[in-house]
Design a protein around this motif. Structure first.
Motif, mmCIF file in Angstrom:
data_model
loop_
_atom_site.group_PDB
_atom_site.id
_atom_site.type_symbol
_atom_site.label_atom_id
_atom_site.label_comp_id
_atom_site.label_asym_id
_atom_site.label_seq_id
_atom_site.Cartn_x
_atom_site.Cartn_y
_atom_site.Cartn_z
ATOM 1 N N LEU A 100 10.804 15.216 -2.282
ATOM 2 C CA LEU A 100 10.581 15.245 -3.736
ATOM 3 C C LEU A 100 9.121 14.967 -4.047
ATOM 4 C CD1 LEU A 100 13.568 13.376 -5.437
ATOM 5 C CD2 LEU A 100 12.825 15.681 -5.904
ATOM 6 N N GLY A 101 8.592 13.947 -3.358
ATOM 7 C CA GLY A 101 7.201 13.544 -3.572
ATOM 8 C C GLY A 101 6.231 14.666 -3.258
ATOM 9 N N ASP A 125 17.733 8.810 2.738
ATOM 10 C CA ASP A 125 17.193 8.816 1.374
ATOM 11 C C ASP A 125 15.671 8.883 1.404
ATOM 12 O OD1 ASP A 125 19.635 8.732 0.318
ATOM 13 O OD2 ASP A 125 19.683 6.582 -0.057
ATOM 14 N N ALA A 126 15.087 8.251 2.420
ATOM 15 C CA ALA A 126 13.620 8.229 2.529
ATOM 16 C C ALA A 126 13.087 9.646 2.686
ATOM 17 C CB ALA A 126 13.189 7.374 3.715
ATOM 18 N N ASP A 130 14.449 8.094 -11.912
ATOM 19 C CA ASP A 130 15.723 8.421 -11.264
ATOM 20 C C ASP A 130 15.628 9.786 -10.565
ATOM 21 O OD1 ASP A 130 18.546 9.652 -11.276
ATOM 22 O OD2 ASP A 130 18.903 7.533 -11.751
ATOM 23 N N PRO A 131 16.171 9.929 -9.349
ATOM 24 C CA PRO A 131 16.094 11.206 -8.617
ATOM 25 C C PRO A 131 16.614 12.394 -9.430
ATOM 26 C CG PRO A 131 16.968 9.499 -7.180
ATOM 27 C CD PRO A 131 16.839 8.884 -8.538
ATOM 28 N N LEU A 148 7.631 9.029 -9.180
ATOM 29 C CA LEU A 148 8.659 8.791 -8.167
ATOM 30 C C LEU A 148 9.481 7.533 -8.437
ATOM 31 C CD1 LEU A 148 6.859 9.839 -4.863
ATOM 32 C CD2 LEU A 148 8.864 10.911 -5.871
ATOM 33 N N GLU A 149 9.039 6.728 -9.414
ATOM 34 C CA GLU A 149 9.831 5.544 -9.781
ATOM 35 C C GLU A 149 11.011 5.920 -10.693
ATOM 36 O OE1 GLU A 149 7.139 2.694 -11.459
ATOM 37 O OE2 GLU A 149 5.849 2.684 -9.695
ATOM 38 N N ASP A 194 14.532 12.336 1.651
ATOM 39 C CA ASP A 194 14.755 12.969 0.349
ATOM 40 C C ASP A 194 13.601 12.681 -0.599
ATOM 41 O OD1 ASP A 194 16.874 14.566 0.085
ATOM 42 O OD2 ASP A 194 18.038 13.255 -1.209
ATOM 43 N N THR A 195 13.259 11.397 -0.711
ATOM 44 C CA THR A 195 12.175 10.975 -1.605
ATOM 45 C C THR A 195 10.861 11.595 -1.175
ATOM 46 O OG1 THR A 195 13.343 8.880 -1.796
ATOM 47 C CG2 THR A 195 11.117 8.953 -2.687
ATOM 48 N N GLU A 196 10.678 11.685 0.143
ATOM 49 C CA GLU A 196 9.420 12.256 0.658
ATOM 50 C C GLU A 196 9.303 13.725 0.261
ATOM 51 O OE1 GLU A 196 7.267 12.790 4.965
ATOM 52 O OE2 GLU A 196 8.721 11.172 4.757
#
Length: 214
Positions: free
Chosen positions: A160-161, A153-154, A187-188, A184-185, A156-158
């Motif tokens: 997206l970021g 997930d990390a 919902d994905p 980024l806070e 993924d978030t990276e």
């Protein structure tokens, strides 16, 4: 609460917000918006600007299929000449489904015969089937990529970021880091929506700017 009850509740809430401004099309627009991921719909219930942008997009999609039929009444050549216009209309309808792959899916559908494409413009159920089929094909092609991204997930978030940051930087270079962090806070599913909808992203950035200014 099971999924159907949840969807029904969301639908009732959406309908009550859409009806005052769109009495004639409220039912149809509500149905289209309910095709979106649940978290996106819930976000829209609390975010007027986001809802307005989604309704406007869905409304354009509802109205577009009527235009070629008017054109064909007057002059059949109009519809046959403008494949660009066909592509624009199809993109407007595909984009309502918020798959994150609107351009690719539109391109895939446009490879069909022109009559088949015109049929998609006037048949929402058939269009939905074709969009889902194209989306499945795209996902099957990217099996390895998905496997890698799902492993963390990390990561993924990276990713997206990084995508968000590059878009936000164009709007507010000085505070891009802070604004991206705030976005980024969310919902994905909402973030994916922002990445493929410029107007929605602009609204979100403006809200973050206002929060930073205050």
């Amino acid at each position: 609460m099971n999924k159907e009850e949840d969807l029904e509740t969301l639908g009732e809430q959406l309908y009550s917000l859409i009806y005052p401004n769109q009495k004639e099309n409220a039912g149809k627009l509500t149905g289209m918006l309910l095709e979106l991921p649940g978290p996106v719909v819930r976000q829209m219930l609390h975010d007027e600007a986001m809802l307005a942008a989604a309704v406007e997009k869905a409304l354009r999609a509802v109205q577009l299929p009527q235009e070629p039929s008017k054109a064909t009444c007057k002059d059949e050549d109009d519809a046959s000449i403008s494949s660009d216009s066909l592509g624009d209309q199809l993109f407007g309808l595909v984009d309502v489904y918020n798959t994150g792959h609107s351009q690719k899916i539109t391109g895939m559908l446009l490879e069909q015969h022109k009559d088949a494409v015109l049929n998609l413009l006037s048949n929402p159920r058939l269009l939905e089937e074709q969009v889902n089929l194209a989306l499945k094909t795209l996902k099957d092609e990217n099996v390895e990529e998905t496997d890698i991204s799902d492993s963390s997930d990390a990561d993924d978030t990276e990713k997206l970021g990084e995508k968000l940051f590059s878009l936000v930087k164009e709007m507010d270079p000085l505070r891009a880091n802070d604004i991206t962090g705030m976005l980024l806070e969310m919902d994905p599913a909402v973030l994916q929506q922002l990445l493929c909808d410029q107007s929605m992203l602009e609204v979100a950035v403006q809200k973050a700017q206002a929060a930073l200014d205050s």
